[in-house]
Write a protein that holds these residues in place. Structure first.
Motif, PDB file in Angstrom:
ATOM      1  N   VAL A   1      74.713  88.350 -32.484  1.00  0.00           N
ATOM      2  CA  VAL A   1      75.627  88.022 -31.384  1.00  0.00           C
ATOM      3  C   VAL A   1      77.076  88.334 -31.778  1.00  0.00           C
ATOM      4  N   PRO A   2      77.661  89.419 -31.252  1.00  0.00           N
ATOM      5  CA  PRO A   2      79.068  89.679 -31.531  1.00  0.00           C
ATOM      6  C   PRO A   2      79.941  88.716 -30.722  1.00  0.00           C
ATOM      7  N   CYS A   3      80.972  88.167 -31.357  1.00  0.00           N
ATOM      8  CA  CYS A   3      81.797  87.167 -30.660  1.00  0.00           C
ATOM      9  C   CYS A   3      83.275  87.482 -30.813  1.00  0.00           C
ATOM     10  N   TYR A   4      83.971  87.568 -29.717  1.00  0.00           N
ATOM     11  CA  TYR A   4      85.418  87.731 -29.759  1.00  0.00           C
ATOM     12  C   TYR A   4      86.049  86.676 -28.861  1.00  0.00           C
ATOM     13  N   ASN A   5      86.738  85.744 -29.466  1.00  0.00           N
ATOM     14  CA  ASN A   5      87.366  84.632 -28.732  1.00  0.00           C
ATOM     15  C   ASN A   5      86.364  83.925 -27.828  1.00  0.00           C
ATOM     16  N   GLU A   6      85.277  83.496 -28.394  1.00  0.00           N
ATOM     17  CA  GLU A   6      84.204  82.894 -27.592  1.00  0.00           C
ATOM     18  C   GLU A   6      84.046  81.398 -27.854  1.00  0.00           C
ATOM     19  N   GLU A   7      85.116  80.707 -28.221  1.00  0.00           N
ATOM     20  CA  GLU A   7      84.962  79.278 -28.557  1.00  0.00           C
ATOM     21  C   GLU A   7      84.355  78.457 -27.419  1.00  0.00           C
TER      22      GLU A   7
ATOM     23  N   ASP B   1      81.873  87.302 -36.033  1.00  0.00           N
ATOM     24  CA  ASP B   1      83.190  87.045 -35.465  1.00  0.00           C
ATOM     25  C   ASP B   1      84.032  88.320 -35.571  1.00  0.00           C
ATOM     26  N   ASP B   2      84.333  88.896 -34.421  1.00  0.00           N
ATOM     27  CA  ASP B   2      85.050  90.165 -34.385  1.00  0.00           C
ATOM     28  C   ASP B   2      86.571  89.920 -34.381  1.00  0.00           C
ATOM     29  N   GLY B   3      87.070  89.296 -35.436  1.00  0.00           N
ATOM     30  CA  GLY B   3      88.518  89.057 -35.556  1.00  0.00           C
ATOM     31  C   GLY B   3      89.077  88.192 -34.444  1.00  0.00           C
TER      32      GLY B   3
ATOM     33  N   ASP C   1      74.876  89.390 -25.962  1.00  0.00           N
ATOM     34  CA  ASP C   1      76.258  88.916 -25.864  1.00  0.00           C
ATOM     35  C   ASP C   1      76.304  87.400 -25.974  1.00  0.00           C
ATOM     36  N   ALA C   2      77.475  86.904 -26.401  1.00  0.00           N
ATOM     37  CA  ALA C   2      77.607  85.462 -26.621  1.00  0.00           C
ATOM     38  C   ALA C   2      77.655  84.674 -25.308  1.00  0.00           C
ATOM     39  N   ASP C   3      78.021  85.341 -24.223  1.00  0.00           N
ATOM     40  CA  ASP C   3      78.267  84.599 -22.975  1.00  0.00           C
ATOM     41  C   ASP C   3      76.999  84.281 -22.188  1.00  0.00           C
ATOM     42  N   LEU C   4      75.841  84.651 -22.737  1.00  0.00           N
ATOM     43  CA  LEU C   4      74.529  84.372 -22.121  1.00  0.00           C
ATOM     44  C   LEU C   4      74.375  84.938 -20.711  1.00  0.00           C
ATOM     45  N   GLN C   5      75.068  86.051 -20.443  1.00  0.00           N
ATOM     46  CA  GLN C   5      74.874  86.711 -19.145  1.00  0.00           C
ATOM     47  C   GLN C   5      73.506  87.378 -19.099  1.00  0.00           C
ATOM     48  N   ASP C   6      73.023  87.739 -20.280  1.00  0.00           N
ATOM     49  CA  ASP C   6      71.712  88.374 -20.361  1.00  0.00           C
ATOM     50  C   ASP C   6      70.659  87.280 -20.514  1.00  0.00           C
TER      51      ASP C   6
ATOM     52  N   PHE D   1      84.763  94.104  -8.606  1.00  0.00           N
ATOM     53  CA  PHE D   1      85.424  95.042  -9.516  1.00  0.00           C
ATOM     54  C   PHE D   1      84.495  95.440 -10.670  1.00  0.00           C
ATOM     55  N   LYS D   2      83.854  94.423 -11.265  1.00  0.00           N
ATOM     56  CA  LYS D   2      82.973  94.677 -12.419  1.00  0.00           C
ATOM     57  C   LYS D   2      81.801  95.576 -12.002  1.00  0.00           C
ATOM     58  N   LYS D   3      81.249  95.261 -10.803  1.00  0.00           N
ATOM     59  CA  LYS D   3      80.095  96.019 -10.321  1.00  0.00           C
ATOM     60  C   LYS D   3      80.473  97.482 -10.097  1.00  0.00           C
TER      61      LYS D   3
ATOM     62  N   ALA E   1      67.763  89.655 -14.171  1.00  0.00           N
ATOM     63  CA  ALA E   1      68.940  89.549 -13.310  1.00  0.00           C
ATOM     64  C   ALA E   1      70.108  89.063 -14.164  1.00  0.00           C
ATOM     65  N   ARG E   2      71.212  89.774 -14.103  1.00  0.00           N
ATOM     66  CA  ARG E   2      72.364  89.400 -14.919  1.00  0.00           C
ATOM     67  C   ARG E   2      73.020  88.157 -14.337  1.00  0.00           C
ATOM     68  N   LYS E   3      73.282  87.201 -15.237  1.00  0.00           N
ATOM     69  CA  LYS E   3      73.874  85.942 -14.752  1.00  0.00           C
ATOM     70  C   LYS E   3      75.388  85.982 -14.869  1.00  0.00           C
TER      71      LYS E   3
ATOM     72  N   LYS F   1      86.525  84.119 -20.136  1.00  0.00           N
ATOM     73  CA  LYS F   1      86.728  85.349 -19.360  1.00  0.00           C
ATOM     74  C   LYS F   1      86.074  86.535 -20.060  1.00  0.00           C
ATOM     75  N   SER F   2      85.872  87.631 -19.305  1.00  0.00           N
ATOM     76  CA  SER F   2      85.321  88.848 -19.887  1.00  0.00           C
ATOM     77  C   SER F   2      86.258  89.358 -20.977  1.00  0.00           C
ATOM     78  N   LYS F   3      85.670  89.808 -22.098  1.00  0.00           N
ATOM     79  CA  LYS F   3      86.487  90.354 -23.186  1.00  0.00           C
ATOM     80  C   LYS F   3      86.508  91.877 -23.086  1.00  0.00           C
ATOM     81  N   TYR F   4      86.045  92.363 -21.945  1.00  0.00           N
ATOM     82  CA  TYR F   4      86.002  93.805 -21.706  1.00  0.00           C
ATOM     83  C   TYR F   4      86.894  94.164 -20.545  1.00  0.00           C
TER      84      TYR F   4
ATOM     85  N   LYS G   1      90.871  98.429 -19.774  1.00  0.00           N
ATOM     86  CA  LYS G   1      91.350  99.280 -20.873  1.00  0.00           C
ATOM     87  C   LYS G   1      90.237  99.508 -21.911  1.00  0.00           C
ATOM     88  N   LYS G   2      89.544  98.415 -22.275  1.00  0.00           N
ATOM     89  CA  LYS G   2      88.478  98.549 -23.282  1.00  0.00           C
ATOM     90  C   LYS G   2      87.301  99.342 -22.730  1.00  0.00           C
ATOM     91  N   MET G   3      87.047  99.172 -21.406  1.00  0.00           N
ATOM     92  CA  MET G   3      85.914  99.858 -20.789  1.00  0.00           C
ATOM     93  C   MET G   3      86.195 101.363 -20.765  1.00  0.00           C
TER      94      MET G   3
HETATM   95  N1  UDP Z   1      83.138  91.365 -27.870  1.00  0.00           N
HETATM   96  C1  UDP Z   1      83.442  91.638 -29.202  1.00  0.00           C
HETATM   97  N2  UDP Z   1      84.606  92.311 -29.476  1.00  0.00           N
HETATM   98  C2  UDP Z   1      85.465  92.731 -28.500  1.00  0.00           C
HETATM   99  C3  UDP Z   1      85.120  92.462 -27.141  1.00  0.00           C
HETATM  100  C4  UDP Z   1      83.925  91.786 -26.863  1.00  0.00           C
HETATM  101  O1  UDP Z   1      82.707  91.282 -30.118  1.00  0.00           O
HETATM  102  O2  UDP Z   1      86.499  93.317 -28.822  1.00  0.00           O
HETATM  103  C5  UDP Z   1      81.888  90.632 -27.581  1.00  0.00           C
HETATM  104  C6  UDP Z   1      82.053  89.405 -26.692  1.00  0.00           C
HETATM  105  O3  UDP Z   1      82.388  88.264 -27.454  1.00  0.00           O
HETATM  106  C7  UDP Z   1      80.690  89.303 -26.035  1.00  0.00           C
HETATM  107  C8  UDP Z   1      80.260  90.755 -25.920  1.00  0.00           C
HETATM  108  O4  UDP Z   1      81.059  91.497 -26.836  1.00  0.00           O
HETATM  109  O5  UDP Z   1      79.757  88.613 -26.847  1.00  0.00           O
HETATM  110  C9  UDP Z   1      80.427  91.309 -24.521  1.00  0.00           C
HETATM  111  O6  UDP Z   1      81.709  91.016 -24.028  1.00  0.00           O
HETATM  112  P1  UDP Z   1      81.951  90.442 -22.576  1.00  0.00           P
HETATM  113  O7  UDP Z   1      80.867  89.496 -22.201  1.00  0.00           O
HETATM  114  O8  UDP Z   1      83.332  89.884 -22.492  1.00  0.00           O
HETATM  115  O9  UDP Z   1      81.852  91.775 -21.699  1.00  0.00           O
HETATM  116  P2  UDP Z   1      81.351  91.931 -20.184  1.00  0.00           P
HETATM  117  O10 UDP Z   1      80.053  91.197 -20.083  1.00  0.00           O
HETATM  118  O11 UDP Z   1      82.406  91.336 -19.341  1.00  0.00           O
HETATM  119  O12 UDP Z   1      81.191  93.404 -20.020  1.00  0.00           O
END
Ligand code: UDP
Ligand code: MG
Length: 328
Positions: free
Chosen positions: A19-25, A58-60, A111-116, A148-150, A212-214, A220-223, A226-228
Motif C-alpha cells: 500500500v503506497p501512502c502519501y499524506n494518508e493519516e 510512506d512516500d515522503g 491504494d490506501a484510500d480503499l476505493q478499490d 472531473f475525475k471520470k 465498482a470503484r468506491k 483528498k485525492s493525491k493525484y 498536474k500529477k495525472m
Molecule cells: N500516492 C503516493 N504518492 C503520491 C501520490 C499518491 O504514494 O505522490 C498514493 C496515495 O497515498 C494512494 C495512491 O497513491 O494510496 C493513489 O492515490 P489517490 O487515491 O490519491 O489517487 P486517485 O484515486 O485520486 O487517482
C-alpha cells in the motif's frame, strides 16, 4: 503451474499487500483494519499462509503518516511491515519500492484510500490458484467518482491508447502478481517506469476481476491534474515512439503544403499579380515557428528521458524501516 499442481502441492502461498501512502493519516487506520480482516479471513479459510502481511510504503508524507504506520505496526503482531522513502517519489515509485522489498509468493497492490473493493482480494487469490500469474482489478463502474475525475480518467486512457500505450482500460494499480511475474517486472531497469504499461508486456497467464470503484473513505485525492498529466507524459514517452513518428508525418505534410503553395506563388509571380502579402507571410511564419517549437519540445522529452536514464540513478532511497523484520 496449473490449478491441479497448485492445489495438489498443498502448499499455501504467502501474500503481501503493498500500500503506497502519501499524506494518508486520515485513512490509514481504517485501511489496516479492513486489509487485516481480509488477511485473517483468507488465513482461516486456508487460502494463504499465516506469515502474510500488509506493507505500507510512506512516500515522503508531510503529515503524521509515518508515525501512524509505525504505531499500527507495533500493535499488529507482525501483520504489518513498513518502508519510508526519503522524499515524495510519486505513486509509481512508491509502489515499485514496496514491490522490490517483499519476499512472498504473491503480492497485491492497492491504494490506501480503499476505493478499490477489498472483496476482490480473495477472488484474486483464487484466480492465482487457478494458474494465473497476473490478476488485474478492473473498475466496471466509476459512478462514485466526480465528473472531473471520470472525464479526465477517460481522456487519459483514450489519449494513451491513441499514443500507442497498450494497457488494460480502467485498471489502475490494483492487481495481483505472482513471484514469477514480479521478478519479471523488476527486470525492467528503466527509471521512469509506468507500471501499468509494463505489466502487459511481461506476458504470462492473466485474468481479470471486476469491481465498482468506491468513494475515498477520507482525505483528498493525491493525484491532482498536474500529477495525472505527468503520469500520462511519462507513460507515453516511456512506452511509445508514436509522438516522434507524428513529428515526421507533420513535417512531411507541412513540406507538402509549402511545396504546393510555392507552385501557386511562382505562378502568381510569373503572371505579374504579386501583392505584398504581409498577413499570409506573418501567419505562416508564426505557424511554422509554432510547429517547430512543438516538435522540438516532443523530441526534447525523449532526449530528456535518455539523459535521465543514462545517469542510472537509484530509483528510490529508503530512509527507514523497522529493523529485524527484513533482511537488513
Ligand atoms: N500516492 C503516493 N504518492 C503520491 C501520490 C499518491 O504514494 O505522490 C498514493 C496515495 O497515498 C494512494 C495512491 O497513491 O494510496 C493513489 O492515490 P489517490 O487515491 O490519491 O489517487 P486517485 O484515486 O485520486 O487517482
Ligand atoms: Mg484514490
Amino acid at each position: 503451474m496449473n490449478e491441479f499442481m497448485r492445489k495438489s502441492e498443498n502448499n499455501l502461498p504467502t501474500l503481501a499487500i503493498v500500500v503506497p501512502c502519501y499524506n494518508e493519516e486520515e485513512v490509514l487506520k481504517e485501511c489496516f483494519v479492513e486489509l487485516n480482516l481480509v488477511l485473517e479471513r483468507l488465513i482461516t479459510a486456508k487460502k494463504i499462509k499465516s506469515g502474510s502481511y500488509v506493507l505500507f510504503v510512506d512516500d515522503g508524507s508531510k503529515d503524521n503518516t509515518w508515525n501512524l504506520i509505525k504505531r499500527i505496526s507495533d500493535n499488529s503482531d507482525g501483520r504489518v511491515r513498513e518502508l519510508k522513502l526519503s522524499r515524495n517519489y510519486g505513486h509509481q515509485m512508491a509502489l515499485l519500492a514496496g514491490l522490490s522489498y517483499i519476499d512472498t509468493d504473491i503480492c497485491i497492490s492497492i491504494d490506501a484510500d480503499l476505493q478499490d473493493d477489498t472483496e476482490c482480494i480473495p477472488k484474486m487469490v483464487e484466480k492465482y490458484m487457478q494458474g494465473n500469474d497476473i490478476v488485474y482489478g478492473v473498475r466496471k463502474d466509476r459512478s462514485s467518482d466526480s465528473f472531473f475525475k471520470k472525464t479526465s480518467a477517460n481522456l487519459f486512457y483514450k489519449f494513451m491508447s491513441a499514443m500507442g500505450v497498450e494497457q488494460v482500460s480502467n485498471h489502475a494499480d490494483y492487481r495481483l502478481l505472482s513471484k514469477k511475474a514480479l521478478s519479471a517486472l523488476l527486470e525492467f531497469k528503466e527509471r521512469n517506469i509506468y507500471i501499468r504499461g509494463i505489466i502487459p508486456l511481461i506476458g504470462f497467464r492473466s485474468d481479470t476481476v471486476f469491481y465498482a470503484r468506491k468513494k475515498r473513505i477520507a482525505g483528498k485525492s493525491k493525484y491532482p491534474l498536474k500529477k495525472m498529466l505527468s503520469l500520462a507524459i511519462n507513460g507515453i514517452t516511456s512506452l511509445s515512439v508514436i509522438p516522434l513518428r507524428m513529428i515526421a508525418v507533420l513535417g512531411f505534410l507541412t513540406c507538402l503544403i509549402v511545396g504546393l503553395f510555392s507552385v501557386y506563388a511562382i505562378f502568381r509571380k510569373i503572371s505579374g499579380e504579386t501583392v505584398t502579402g504581409w498577413t499570409s507571410l506573418i501567419l505562416s511564419n508564426f505557424f511554422l515557428g509554432g510547429v517547430q517549437l512543438l516538435c522540438l519540445g516532443i523530441i526534447g522529452e525523449y532526449i530528456g528521458k535518455i539523459y535521465i536514464e543514462s545517469k542510472q540513478r537509484p530509483k528510490f532511497i529508503i530512509e527507514d524501516w523497522i529493523s529485524g523484520k527484513h533482511n537488513d
